[in-house]
Design a protein around this motif. Structure first.
Motif, PDB file in Angstrom:
ATOM      1  N   ILE A   1      45.693  43.441  49.164  1.00  0.00           N
ATOM      2  CA  ILE A   1      45.355  42.977  50.410  1.00  0.00           C
ATOM      3  C   ILE A   1      45.840  43.764  51.620  1.00  0.00           C
ATOM      4  N   ARG A   2      47.147  44.496  51.435  1.00  0.00           N
ATOM      5  CA  ARG A   2      47.547  45.254  52.623  1.00  0.00           C
ATOM      6  C   ARG A   2      46.534  46.669  52.535  1.00  0.00           C
ATOM      7  N   ASP A   3      46.094  47.008  51.679  1.00  0.00           N
ATOM      8  CA  ASP A   3      45.094  48.284  51.776  1.00  0.00           C
ATOM      9  C   ASP A   3      44.104  47.982  52.596  1.00  0.00           C
ATOM     10  N   LYS A   4      43.717  46.795  52.801  1.00  0.00           N
ATOM     11  CA  LYS A   4      42.507  46.486  53.822  1.00  0.00           C
ATOM     12  C   LYS A   4      42.609  47.061  55.117  1.00  0.00           C
ATOM     13  N   LYS A   5      42.038  47.823  55.472  1.00  0.00           N
ATOM     14  CA  LYS A   5      42.320  48.446  56.914  1.00  0.00           C
ATOM     15  C   LYS A   5      41.518  47.378  57.894  1.00  0.00           C
ATOM     16  N   SER A   6      40.502  46.816  57.637  1.00  0.00           N
ATOM     17  CA  SER A   6      39.806  45.838  58.657  1.00  0.00           C
ATOM     18  C   SER A   6      39.297  44.624  57.756  1.00  0.00           C
ATOM     19  N   ILE A   7      39.257  43.600  58.557  1.00  0.00           N
ATOM     20  CA  ILE A   7      38.843  42.256  57.707  1.00  0.00           C
ATOM     21  C   ILE A   7      37.565  41.989  58.240  1.00  0.00           C
ATOM     22  N   GLY A   8      36.510  42.159  57.645  1.00  0.00           N
ATOM     23  CA  GLY A   8      35.209  41.865  57.678  1.00  0.00           C
ATOM     24  C   GLY A   8      34.715  40.739  56.700  1.00  0.00           C
ATOM     25  N   LEU A   9      33.416  40.663  56.581  1.00  0.00           N
ATOM     26  CA  LEU A   9      32.981  39.276  55.380  1.00  0.00           C
ATOM     27  C   LEU A   9      33.320  40.184  54.113  1.00  0.00           C
ATOM     28  N   LYS A  10      32.891  41.436  54.038  1.00  0.00           N
ATOM     29  CA  LYS A  10      32.992  42.184  52.524  1.00  0.00           C
ATOM     30  C   LYS A  10      34.750  41.949  52.128  1.00  0.00           C
ATOM     31  N   GLU A  11      35.469  42.148  53.059  1.00  0.00           N
ATOM     32  CA  GLU A  11      37.059  42.213  52.947  1.00  0.00           C
ATOM     33  C   GLU A  11      37.305  40.730  52.521  1.00  0.00           C
ATOM     34  N   ALA A  12      36.874  40.041  53.267  1.00  0.00           N
ATOM     35  CA  ALA A  12      37.155  38.328  53.136  1.00  0.00           C
ATOM     36  C   ALA A  12      36.618  37.996  51.811  1.00  0.00           C
ATOM     37  N   SER A  13      35.659  38.162  51.439  1.00  0.00           N
ATOM     38  CA  SER A  13      35.087  37.978  50.040  1.00  0.00           C
ATOM     39  C   SER A  13      36.269  38.767  48.809  1.00  0.00           C
ATOM     40  N   GLU A  14      36.657  39.998  48.856  1.00  0.00           N
ATOM     41  CA  GLU A  14      37.426  40.606  48.184  1.00  0.00           C
ATOM     42  C   GLU A  14      38.745  39.912  48.035  1.00  0.00           C
ATOM     43  N   ILE A  15      39.274  39.495  49.450  1.00  0.00           N
ATOM     44  CA  ILE A  15      40.622  38.696  49.346  1.00  0.00           C
ATOM     45  C   ILE A  15      40.593  37.536  48.703  1.00  0.00           C
ATOM     46  N   HIS A  16      39.444  36.693  48.848  1.00  0.00           N
ATOM     47  CA  HIS A  16      39.276  35.286  48.293  1.00  0.00           C
ATOM     48  C   HIS A  16      39.159  35.560  46.924  1.00  0.00           C
ATOM     49  N   ILE A  17      38.825  36.402  46.107  1.00  0.00           N
ATOM     50  CA  ILE A  17      39.011  36.812  44.943  1.00  0.00           C
ATOM     51  C   ILE A  17      40.572  36.867  44.266  1.00  0.00           C
ATOM     52  N   ILE A  18      41.034  37.895  45.345  1.00  0.00           N
ATOM     53  CA  ILE A  18      42.316  38.368  44.829  1.00  0.00           C
ATOM     54  C   ILE A  18      43.483  37.061  45.067  1.00  0.00           C
ATOM     55  N   THR A  19      43.136  36.111  45.931  1.00  0.00           N
ATOM     56  CA  THR A  19      43.888  34.840  45.970  1.00  0.00           C
ATOM     57  C   THR A  19      44.135  34.229  44.736  1.00  0.00           C
ATOM     58  N   TYR A  20      43.122  34.266  43.794  1.00  0.00           N
ATOM     59  CA  TYR A  20      43.088  33.528  42.622  1.00  0.00           C
ATOM     60  C   TYR A  20      44.242  33.789  41.782  1.00  0.00           C
ATOM     61  N   THR A  21      44.618  35.067  41.499  1.00  0.00           N
ATOM     62  CA  THR A  21      45.589  35.442  40.690  1.00  0.00           C
ATOM     63  C   THR A  21      46.957  35.407  41.559  1.00  0.00           C
ATOM     64  N   LEU A  22      46.813  35.814  42.840  1.00  0.00           N
ATOM     65  CA  LEU A  22      48.031  35.684  43.745  1.00  0.00           C
ATOM     66  C   LEU A  22      48.764  34.324  43.869  1.00  0.00           C
ATOM     67  N   GLU A  23      47.685  33.346  43.747  1.00  0.00           N
ATOM     68  CA  GLU A  23      48.219  31.786  43.909  1.00  0.00           C
ATOM     69  C   GLU A  23      49.075  31.611  42.661  1.00  0.00           C
ATOM     70  N   LYS A  24      48.701  32.089  41.505  1.00  0.00           N
ATOM     71  CA  LYS A  24      49.383  31.727  40.333  1.00  0.00           C
ATOM     72  C   LYS A  24      50.771  32.461  40.370  1.00  0.00           C
ATOM     73  N   SER A  25      50.659  33.514  40.793  1.00  0.00           N
ATOM     74  CA  SER A  25      51.939  34.202  40.867  1.00  0.00           C
ATOM     75  C   SER A  25      53.187  33.620  41.818  1.00  0.00           C
ATOM     76  N   VAL A  26      52.582  33.298  43.030  1.00  0.00           N
ATOM     77  CA  VAL A  26      53.557  32.711  44.018  1.00  0.00           C
ATOM     78  C   VAL A  26      53.947  31.176  43.400  1.00  0.00           C
ATOM     79  N   ALA A  27      53.020  30.596  42.775  1.00  0.00           N
ATOM     80  CA  ALA A  27      53.145  28.993  42.122  1.00  0.00           C
ATOM     81  C   ALA A  27      54.416  29.317  41.252  1.00  0.00           C
TER      82      ALA A  27
END
Length: 133
Positions: free
Chosen positions: A53-79
């Motif tokens: 997530i930190r490597d995303k230099k700007s947040i556009g629609l493409k990056e939002a979609s990528e971040i959305h996918i990233i959150t699935y495993t990040l949520e499990k880790s944080v949980a």
């Protein structure tokens, strides 16, 4: 007449949902990822996904979609952290869990301004949490 009956039927069952007191938005589960079962795995996922997530230099629609996918495993880790840590570490993990959920929902809905704020909040918490390792 059939269309009218269908409309009445749909409205009858839809109104209670629309009038619900619950206004909290729920994410749609698009991916099924396995639960995290060890502290080592939780740390590795947390660090890797936070860096992605930190490597995303700007947040556009493409990056939002990528971040959305990233959150699935990040949520499990944080949980895993929120369930298995104690004290201040657990408190931070619980705060992060809420923010990661917000990131998930806002990235899914392409709410870029809210998403950027959520990401900043997440990094503030994540930076503090890293010192707990």
């Amino acid at each position: 007449m059939k269309k009218l009956m269908l409309l009445v039927f749909v409205m009858f069952f839809s109104l209670p949902v629309l009038a619900s007191e619950e206004s909290k938005e729920k994410p749609t589960q698009h991916l099924m990822v396995p639960d995290v079962n060890s502290m080592e795995a939780a740390k590795e996922i947390f660090l890797r996904k936070t860096l992605e997530i930190r490597d995303k230099k700007s947040i556009g629609l493409k990056e939002a979609s990528e971040i959305h996918i990233i959150t699935y495993t990040l949520e499990k880790s944080v949980a895993y952290f929120a369930k298995n840590l104690t004290g201040e570490k657990q408190s931070l993990a619980k705060k992060m869990a809420v923010v990661v959920e917000d990131i998930h929902i806002n990235s899914e809905s392409n709410r870029l301004v809210k998403l950027q704020k959520n990401i900043k909040d997440y990094f503030d918490l994540a930076d503090e949490f890293i010192f707990c390792f």
